[in-house]
Scaffold this active site. Structure first.
Site, PDB file in Angstrom:
ATOM      1  N   GLU A 135      -3.732   1.629  -3.829  1.00 19.52           N
ATOM      2  CA  GLU A 135      -2.419   1.366  -3.232  1.00 19.52           C
ATOM      3  C   GLU A 135      -1.673   0.222  -3.920  1.00 19.52           C
ATOM      4  O   GLU A 135      -2.268  -0.779  -4.327  1.00 19.52           O
ATOM      5  CB  GLU A 135      -2.589   1.055  -1.754  1.00 19.52           C
ATOM      6  CG  GLU A 135      -1.294   1.118  -0.965  1.00 19.52           C
ATOM      7  CD  GLU A 135      -1.543   1.618   0.436  1.00 19.52           C
ATOM      8  OE1 GLU A 135      -1.394   2.831   0.676  1.00 19.52           O
ATOM      9  OE2 GLU A 135      -1.904   0.787   1.295  1.00 19.52           O
ATOM     10  N   LYS A 173       0.990  -2.296  -2.698  1.00 20.57           N
ATOM     11  CA  LYS A 173       1.550  -2.781  -1.431  1.00 20.57           C
ATOM     12  C   LYS A 173       1.667  -4.294  -1.489  1.00 20.57           C
ATOM     13  O   LYS A 173       0.725  -4.985  -1.846  1.00 20.57           O
ATOM     14  CB  LYS A 173       0.653  -2.347  -0.266  1.00 20.57           C
ATOM     15  CG  LYS A 173       1.069  -2.863   1.098  1.00 20.57           C
ATOM     16  CD  LYS A 173       0.315  -2.172   2.227  1.00 20.57           C
ATOM     17  CE  LYS A 173      -1.157  -2.466   2.220  1.00 20.57           C
ATOM     18  NZ  LYS A 173      -1.866  -1.870   3.374  1.00 20.57           N
ATOM     19  N   LYS A 212       4.254   6.488   0.141  1.00 23.38           N
ATOM     20  CA  LYS A 212       3.731   6.153   1.463  1.00 23.38           C
ATOM     21  C   LYS A 212       4.840   5.480   2.271  1.00 23.38           C
ATOM     22  O   LYS A 212       5.252   4.357   1.971  1.00 23.38           O
ATOM     23  CB  LYS A 212       2.507   5.252   1.365  1.00 23.38           C
ATOM     24  CG  LYS A 212       1.753   5.152   2.685  1.00 23.38           C
ATOM     25  CD  LYS A 212       0.471   4.356   2.522  1.00 23.38           C
ATOM     26  CE  LYS A 212      -0.308   4.330   3.831  1.00 23.38           C
ATOM     27  NZ  LYS A 212      -1.483   3.431   3.741  1.00 23.38           N
ATOM     28  N   GLU A 219      -1.725  12.555   8.011  1.00 21.75           N
ATOM     29  CA  GLU A 219      -2.604  11.523   8.556  1.00 21.75           C
ATOM     30  C   GLU A 219      -2.856  11.710  10.049  1.00 21.75           C
ATOM     31  O   GLU A 219      -1.925  11.921  10.820  1.00 21.75           O
ATOM     32  CB  GLU A 219      -1.992  10.141   8.328  1.00 21.75           C
ATOM     33  CG  GLU A 219      -2.861   9.005   8.840  1.00 21.75           C
ATOM     34  CD  GLU A 219      -2.250   7.657   8.582  1.00 21.75           C
ATOM     35  OE1 GLU A 219      -2.173   7.273   7.400  1.00 21.75           O
ATOM     36  OE2 GLU A 219      -1.839   6.982   9.549  1.00 21.75           O
ATOM     37  N   ASN A 275      -7.530   8.226   9.525  1.00 25.06           N
ATOM     38  CA  ASN A 275      -7.385   6.783   9.617  1.00 25.06           C
ATOM     39  C   ASN A 275      -8.478   6.220  10.524  1.00 25.06           C
ATOM     40  O   ASN A 275      -8.565   6.585  11.694  1.00 25.06           O
ATOM     41  CB  ASN A 275      -5.998   6.431  10.163  1.00 25.06           C
ATOM     42  CG  ASN A 275      -5.649   4.974   9.947  1.00 25.06           C
ATOM     43  OD1 ASN A 275      -6.506   4.106   9.982  1.00 25.06           O
ATOM     44  ND2 ASN A 275      -4.378   4.700   9.716  1.00 25.06           N
ATOM     45  N   GLU A 291      -9.264   6.717   5.337  1.00 26.32           N
ATOM     46  CA  GLU A 291      -8.317   5.611   5.202  1.00 26.32           C
ATOM     47  C   GLU A 291      -8.713   4.452   6.118  1.00 26.32           C
ATOM     48  O   GLU A 291      -9.117   4.674   7.255  1.00 26.32           O
ATOM     49  CB  GLU A 291      -6.908   6.059   5.586  1.00 26.32           C
ATOM     50  CG  GLU A 291      -6.402   7.279   4.859  1.00 26.32           C
ATOM     51  CD  GLU A 291      -5.082   7.765   5.437  1.00 26.32           C
ATOM     52  OE1 GLU A 291      -4.696   8.894   5.114  1.00 26.32           O
ATOM     53  OE2 GLU A 291      -4.441   7.034   6.237  1.00 26.32           O
ATOM     54  N   SER A 292      -8.570   3.232   5.622  1.00 27.97           N
ATOM     55  CA  SER A 292      -8.757   1.984   6.369  1.00 27.97           C
ATOM     56  C   SER A 292     -10.235   1.632   6.535  1.00 27.97           C
ATOM     57  O   SER A 292     -11.082   2.500   6.773  1.00 27.97           O
ATOM     58  CB  SER A 292      -8.109   2.035   7.756  1.00 27.97           C
ATOM     59  OG  SER A 292      -6.714   2.241   7.674  1.00 27.97           O
TER      60      SER A 292
END
Length: 270
Positions: A60, A62, A122, A171, A192, A222-223
């Site tokens: 990512e 970010k 995103k 997602e 997620n 994710e995460s």
């Protein structure tokens, strides 16, 4: 009655901001539609993630987030994307939200132009105009968050993105949202691991939902992915890919972190 969580409040404010942004895009609808139609073919985001011997890494770009604050505010998107590619990332995820994440479509353009990797825009997609805007800016994939879309809008946006030649990362956070993602025809599902009421992350969320997905679905966890041990665990579960932001961006050497994450093998799901 339980008070709304801070996270839910932030999400509601983000959605309200997006609606204001969409209203401003309406005057550019014809331009965006034409630019999206004329854009070069998208890079193969789905193919970059599917059926590889190792768990694939979506790295990512970010700058900050509402929950974590400043993460890497002075980053150079092009340089960072090049580092990711050299280190074994399979794809990019670029935050383009300005007000809450400090991103922009310029970050997307700069990152994608520096590499041969496919790039996910995103953002919080609520309208076809945002999909046309993404395609016009060079995105290869877009994110649809089931929690902020009703069934009709989810199906419409998924179909519109596919018509534009984009891949779609849908997602979900729980079994009910996963079922809705499957019903809309999702080929790539992001799970997620973050509990939106407590902020806690647990890789067991991904493990518990994997078996509910149809064969052939690309699964992105994710995460909460912090290192090689987490990647080995997800690889044993049969996850196709991970999307990692903060752990990479806070690392002293983001490239070395990507290389560590990209190494573990992946078990084929039955």
């Amino acid at each position: 009655m339980q008070a709304p969580s801070k996270r839910s409040d932030i999400l509601a404010r983000i959605v309200a901001t997006k609606r204001d942004e969409i209203a401003l895009l309406e005057g550019r609808a014809l331009e965006l539609r034409a630019r999206a139609a004329d854009a070069p073919p998208a890079r193969d985001f789905h193919g970059a993630l599917a059926a590889h011997p190792t768990v694939r890494v979506i790295a990512e770009v970010k700058r900050r987030s509402p929950g974590a604050g400043e993460i890497r505010p002075g980053l150079d998107p092009a340089r960072l994307a090049s580092t990711y590619e050299r280190s074994g990332a399979a794809a990019l995820s670029v935050l383009t939200d300005r007000d809450y994440f400090g991103g922009s479509l310029d970050d997307l353009r700069a990152a994608r132009s520096a590499v041969s990797l496919p790039a996910l825009r995103k953002d919080f997609t609520l309208d076809r105009l945002q999909i046309d805007e993404a395609r016009a800016a060079g995105a290869d994939a877009v994110l649809l968050i089931v929690r902020i879309l009703d069934d009709a809008r989810l199906a419409d946006l998924h179909g519109h993105a596919v018509e534009r030649g984009l891949a779609v990362l849908v997602e979900v956070h729980d079994a009910a949202e996963l079922e809705r993602a499957v019903d809309c025809g999702a080929r790539i599902v992001g799970i997620n691991n973050r509990d939106l009421s407590t902020f806690r992350t647990d890789l067991a969320v991904t493990e518990g939902l994997l078996d509910r997905l149809p064969a052939g679905t690309v699964v992105v966890s994710e995460s909460g992915i912090r290192g090689g041990d987490d990647m080995e665990r997800l690889g044993r579960a049969g996850v196709d890919a991970v999307l990692v932001g903060e752990s990479i961006l806070r690392a002293p050497d983001p490239g070395a972190m990507v290389a560590e994450l990209a190494a573990p093998p992946r078990r084929n799901r039955a």
